[in-house]
Write a protein that holds these residues in place. Sequence first.
Motif, short mmCIF file in Angstrom:
data_model
loop_
_atom_site.label_atom_id
_atom_site.label_comp_id
_atom_site.label_asym_id
_atom_site.label_seq_id
_atom_site.Cartn_x
_atom_site.Cartn_y
_atom_site.Cartn_z
N SER A 192 -27.02 141.25 65.73
CA SER A 192 -26.66 140.69 67.03
C SER A 192 -27.90 140.69 67.93
CB SER A 192 -25.55 141.52 67.67
OG SER A 192 -24.40 141.52 66.88
N PRO A 193 -28.82 139.77 67.68
CA PRO A 193 -30.03 139.76 68.50
C PRO A 193 -29.76 139.27 69.91
CG PRO A 193 -30.04 137.90 67.02
CD PRO A 193 -28.84 138.73 66.67
N GLU A 194 -30.43 139.86 70.87
CA GLU A 194 -30.35 139.39 72.24
C GLU A 194 -31.19 138.12 72.39
OE1 GLU A 194 -29.29 139.28 76.25
OE2 GLU A 194 -28.48 140.54 74.68
N LYS A 195 -32.39 138.16 71.79
CA LYS A 195 -33.28 137.01 71.89
C LYS A 195 -34.21 136.96 70.68
CE LYS A 195 -36.61 134.75 74.89
NZ LYS A 195 -37.38 134.82 76.12
N VAL A 196 -34.27 135.80 70.04
CA VAL A 196 -35.23 135.60 68.95
C VAL A 196 -36.55 135.22 69.60
CG1 VAL A 196 -35.83 134.17 66.96
CG2 VAL A 196 -33.46 134.90 67.30
N MET A 197 -37.58 136.01 69.33
CA MET A 197 -38.87 135.82 69.97
C MET A 197 -39.78 134.88 69.16
SD MET A 197 -38.32 137.69 72.56
CE MET A 197 -39.89 137.85 73.36
N TYR A 221 -37.30 139.68 66.78
CA TYR A 221 -36.28 139.54 67.80
C TYR A 221 -36.11 140.83 68.59
CZ TYR A 221 -32.99 142.07 64.75
OH TYR A 221 -32.38 143.01 63.97
N ARG A 222 -35.44 140.72 69.72
CA ARG A 222 -35.15 141.88 70.57
C ARG A 222 -33.63 142.08 70.68
NH1 ARG A 222 -39.36 144.08 73.46
NH2 ARG A 222 -41.27 142.86 73.44
N THR A 223 -33.25 143.34 70.79
CA THR A 223 -31.84 143.68 70.98
C THR A 223 -31.53 143.73 72.47
OG1 THR A 223 -32.30 146.06 71.05
CG2 THR A 223 -31.84 145.08 68.88
N GLU A 224 -30.27 143.96 72.79
CA GLU A 224 -29.88 144.03 74.19
C GLU A 224 -30.54 145.21 74.91
OE1 GLU A 224 -25.59 146.24 73.97
OE2 GLU A 224 -25.66 144.11 73.50
N ILE A 245 -37.69 146.13 69.80
CA ILE A 245 -38.30 145.16 68.90
C ILE A 245 -37.78 145.36 67.49
CG2 ILE A 245 -40.48 144.40 67.88
CD1 ILE A 245 -41.84 145.33 70.48
N ASN A 246 -37.46 144.26 66.81
CA ASN A 246 -36.96 144.29 65.44
C ASN A 246 -37.57 143.15 64.64
OD1 ASN A 246 -34.40 146.24 65.56
ND2 ASN A 246 -34.53 145.08 67.45
N TYR A 247 -37.73 143.38 63.35
CA TYR A 247 -38.20 142.35 62.43
C TYR A 247 -37.18 142.22 61.31
CZ TYR A 247 -42.77 142.55 64.65
OH TYR A 247 -43.81 142.48 65.56
N TYR A 248 -36.88 140.98 60.96
CA TYR A 248 -35.91 140.69 59.92
C TYR A 248 -36.57 139.72 58.95
CZ TYR A 248 -31.26 139.65 57.98
OH TYR A 248 -30.16 139.51 57.17
N TYR A 249 -36.55 140.04 57.66
CA TYR A 249 -37.24 139.24 56.65
C TYR A 249 -36.23 138.59 55.72
CZ TYR A 249 -41.34 141.73 58.30
OH TYR A 249 -42.33 142.24 59.09
N VAL A 250 -36.36 137.26 55.56
CA VAL A 250 -35.45 136.47 54.75
C VAL A 250 -36.26 135.73 53.68
CG1 VAL A 250 -33.78 134.58 54.79
CG2 VAL A 250 -33.93 136.13 56.74
N ASP A 251 -35.79 135.80 52.44
CA ASP A 251 -36.44 135.12 51.32
C ASP A 251 -36.45 133.61 51.58
OD1 ASP A 251 -36.63 133.71 48.69
OD2 ASP A 251 -36.66 135.75 47.90
N PHE A 252 -37.62 133.01 51.49
CA PHE A 252 -37.76 131.57 51.73
C PHE A 252 -36.94 130.75 50.75
CE2 PHE A 252 -40.00 127.62 50.50
CZ PHE A 252 -39.90 126.93 51.68
N LEU A 272 -34.28 140.39 52.80
CA LEU A 272 -35.24 141.18 52.04
C LEU A 272 -35.39 142.59 52.63
CD1 LEU A 272 -38.00 138.49 51.46
CD2 LEU A 272 -36.40 139.42 49.77
N ARG A 273 -35.58 142.65 53.94
CA ARG A 273 -35.69 143.94 54.62
C ARG A 273 -35.67 143.71 56.12
NH1 ARG A 273 -41.92 146.19 54.63
NH2 ARG A 273 -42.62 144.69 56.15
N ASP A 274 -35.44 144.80 56.84
CA ASP A 274 -35.59 144.70 58.28
C ASP A 274 -36.23 145.98 58.82
OD1 ASP A 274 -33.46 146.52 58.45
OD2 ASP A 274 -32.00 144.99 58.92
N ILE A 275 -36.88 145.82 59.92
CA ILE A 275 -37.51 146.94 60.62
C ILE A 275 -36.87 146.96 62.00
CG2 ILE A 275 -39.67 147.90 61.50
CD1 ILE A 275 -41.09 146.21 59.31
N GLN A 276 -36.27 148.09 62.35
CA GLN A 276 -35.47 148.13 63.58
C GLN A 276 -35.99 149.14 64.58
OE1 GLN A 276 -31.36 148.77 62.66
NE2 GLN A 276 -31.28 147.12 61.18
N ASN A 277 -35.69 148.83 65.83
CA ASN A 277 -35.84 149.73 66.95
C ASN A 277 -37.26 150.25 67.17
OD1 ASN A 277 -33.06 149.42 67.31
ND2 ASN A 277 -32.64 151.14 65.97
#
Length: 157
Positions: A109-114, A131-134, A138-145, A151-156
């Motif tokens: 539930s991202p607040e804003k995709v940067m 992206y940023r949460t409410e 700062i968060n990173y989300y990785y999606v296979d092309f 693939l993975r995410d890095i949160q908070n």
Amino acid sequence: MKKWIFIVSIVIVILIGIMVNVYLNAVEPIKTAKEKAENIAIQETSLVTMTDFSLYNGSYTYYVVKGLNEDKEEIIVWINEEERTFTERKVSDGISREEAIQRLYEEKSPEKVMRVQLGMENGVPLWEIYYRTEKNLINYYYVDFKTGEWLRDIQNL
């Protein structure tokens, strides 16, 4: 009074000149990288015309070049700066930027995709979504092309 206006004008012109010089020196490495990436991609892959360029800094730095091949198909070339290796894919062989963002919204539930950019980790072309949460974390989300799978995410951060 005229003397002060003249002195202030000269100081402002000098400051503007310094700022322009700093800006030009700051963007020069990116301009050089873009030219280098375009030359490499045209010489080593089927790329004929470059339409977009970006830098990805992950485990390695990648130049990501989008453009057209001889058949006018849109392609993406990932160039590993350090190892000078290449990965080439047709745009149609992977998911779009919008599909990657949709995948994020299905899971989080991202607040804003940067920022959304192409990258590569462990030989896998991917979309990196910053992206940023409410709570403004700062968060990173990785999606296979290719598959669109998480693939993975890095949160908070």
